[in-house]
Design a protein around this motif. Structure first.
Motif, PDB file in Angstrom:
ATOM      1  N   ALA A  49      44.491  59.213  38.053  1.00  0.00           N
ATOM      2  CA  ALA A  49      45.531  58.256  38.185  1.00  0.00           C
ATOM      3  C   ALA A  49      47.019  58.945  37.809  1.00  0.00           C
ATOM      4  CB  ALA A  49      45.435  56.893  37.596  1.00  0.00           C
ATOM      5  N   GLY A  50      46.825  60.314  37.466  1.00  0.00           N
ATOM      6  CA  GLY A  50      47.856  61.108  36.958  1.00  0.00           C
ATOM      7  C   GLY A  50      49.224  60.997  37.921  1.00  0.00           C
ATOM      8  N   GLN A  51      48.978  60.765  39.062  1.00  0.00           N
ATOM      9  CA  GLN A  51      50.226  61.096  39.972  1.00  0.00           C
ATOM     10  C   GLN A  51      50.350  59.744  40.777  1.00  0.00           C
ATOM     11  OE1 GLN A  51      51.844  64.000  40.208  1.00  0.00           O
ATOM     12  NE2 GLN A  51      50.376  64.805  38.685  1.00  0.00           N
ATOM     13  N   ALA A  52      49.860  58.646  40.392  1.00  0.00           N
ATOM     14  CA  ALA A  52      50.120  57.424  41.016  1.00  0.00           C
ATOM     15  C   ALA A  52      50.095  56.413  39.850  1.00  0.00           C
ATOM     16  CB  ALA A  52      49.032  57.308  42.210  1.00  0.00           C
ATOM     17  N   SER A  53      50.519  55.387  40.171  1.00  0.00           N
ATOM     18  CA  SER A  53      50.587  54.268  39.353  1.00  0.00           C
ATOM     19  C   SER A  53      49.345  53.197  39.659  1.00  0.00           C
ATOM     20  CB  SER A  53      51.964  53.449  39.314  1.00  0.00           C
ATOM     21  OG  SER A  53      51.693  52.001  38.743  1.00  0.00           O
ATOM     22  N   VAL A  54      48.535  52.998  38.577  1.00  0.00           N
ATOM     23  CA  VAL A  54      47.452  52.081  38.937  1.00  0.00           C
ATOM     24  C   VAL A  54      47.617  50.922  37.868  1.00  0.00           C
ATOM     25  CG1 VAL A  54      44.811  51.883  38.474  1.00  0.00           C
ATOM     26  CG2 VAL A  54      45.974  54.000  39.470  1.00  0.00           C
ATOM     27  N   GLY A  55      47.729  49.769  38.251  1.00  0.00           N
ATOM     28  CA  GLY A  55      47.920  48.548  37.427  1.00  0.00           C
ATOM     29  C   GLY A  55      46.679  48.187  36.803  1.00  0.00           C
ATOM     30  N   GLU A  56      46.996  47.414  35.737  1.00  0.00           N
ATOM     31  CA  GLU A  56      45.902  46.934  34.851  1.00  0.00           C
ATOM     32  C   GLU A  56      44.853  46.048  35.581  1.00  0.00           C
ATOM     33  OE1 GLU A  56      47.408  44.992  31.346  1.00  0.00           O
ATOM     34  OE2 GLU A  56      49.083  46.258  31.147  1.00  0.00           O
ATOM     35  N   LYS A  57      45.331  45.421  36.574  1.00  0.00           N
ATOM     36  CA  LYS A  57      44.289  44.380  37.148  1.00  0.00           C
ATOM     37  C   LYS A  57      43.132  45.445  37.955  1.00  0.00           C
ATOM     38  CE  LYS A  57      46.719  40.448  37.621  1.00  0.00           C
ATOM     39  NZ  LYS A  57      47.538  39.414  38.493  1.00  0.00           N
ATOM     40  N   GLN A  58      43.940  46.521  38.383  1.00  0.00           N
ATOM     41  CA  GLN A  58      42.917  47.472  39.306  1.00  0.00           C
ATOM     42  C   GLN A  58      42.004  48.394  38.407  1.00  0.00           C
ATOM     43  OE1 GLN A  58      45.776  49.800  41.636  1.00  0.00           O
ATOM     44  NE2 GLN A  58      45.838  48.290  43.263  1.00  0.00           N
ATOM     45  N   ARG A  59      42.591  48.585  37.382  1.00  0.00           N
ATOM     46  CA  ARG A  59      41.932  49.484  36.095  1.00  0.00           C
ATOM     47  C   ARG A  59      40.810  48.563  35.636  1.00  0.00           C
ATOM     48  NH1 ARG A  59      44.311  53.982  33.780  1.00  0.00           N
ATOM     49  NH2 ARG A  59      46.291  54.608  34.686  1.00  0.00           N
ATOM     50  N   MET A  60      41.081  47.346  35.441  1.00  0.00           N
ATOM     51  CA  MET A  60      39.959  46.334  34.974  1.00  0.00           C
ATOM     52  C   MET A  60      38.801  46.366  35.869  1.00  0.00           C
ATOM     53  SD  MET A  60      40.068  45.853  31.855  1.00  0.00           S
ATOM     54  CE  MET A  60      38.841  44.287  32.051  1.00  0.00           C
ATOM     55  N   ALA A  61      39.085  46.058  37.315  1.00  0.00           N
ATOM     56  CA  ALA A  61      38.274  46.261  38.294  1.00  0.00           C
ATOM     57  C   ALA A  61      37.554  47.318  38.394  1.00  0.00           C
ATOM     58  CB  ALA A  61      39.018  45.769  39.759  1.00  0.00           C
TER      59      ALA A  61
END
Length: 147
Positions: A49-61
């Protein structure tokens, strides 16, 4: 050659899927690929996820699915280095464990300092030194006036 995206192809592309859905399909134990070759272990899947934004909800999933999310290349390299080889059987793993120490686990949380914060600390130190020098000079001026 064009400067616009073909929306039909883009909608079908795995690159346009949300990470949660992509890894759900990839790790599905009921898929045709999993039935033929065996299911992929979630601990062997990672998202850079270094070059893109990954939201908290996606990270938790992804965390609930057991998928690692790595934000820096060095963290991803460390994660890859800790993964066991695909081809090794259980007997080979046990033999290797005797000869070699186990790999170190990648750090989960690291305190990182941005370049701006580091520069701010340098400037604060320079300011403190300049103020100390000014105070010293002012005290010297007062003593010379009194004399």
């Amino acid at each position: 050659r064009g400067s616009w995206r073909d929306t039909k192809k883009a909608a079908e592309s795995a690159l346009d899927m949300e990470p949660k859905l992509f890894f759900k399909a990839l790790l599905d134990k009921e898929s045709a690929f999993a039935k033929e070759h065996g299911a992929l272990d979630p601990s062997r899947a990672a998202l850079y996820a270094g070059q893109a934004s990954v939201g908290e909800k996606q990270r938790m999933a992804l965390w609930y699915q057991g998928v690692a999310v790595r934000d820096t290349m060095q963290d991803l390299y460390n994660w890859v280095d800790t993964q066991p080889d695909w081809e090794k059987g259980e007997e080979e793993k046990e033999e290797d464990d005797i000869d070699m120490p186990p790999p170190t686990a990648a750090p989960m949380l690291m305190h990182q300092v941005s370049s701006g914060t580091a520069r701010l600390e340098e400037c604060k130190a320079e300011l403190a030194a300049a103020e100390a020098q000014r105070t010293k000079l002012e005290e010297g001026d007062e003593e010379s006036r009194k004399a």
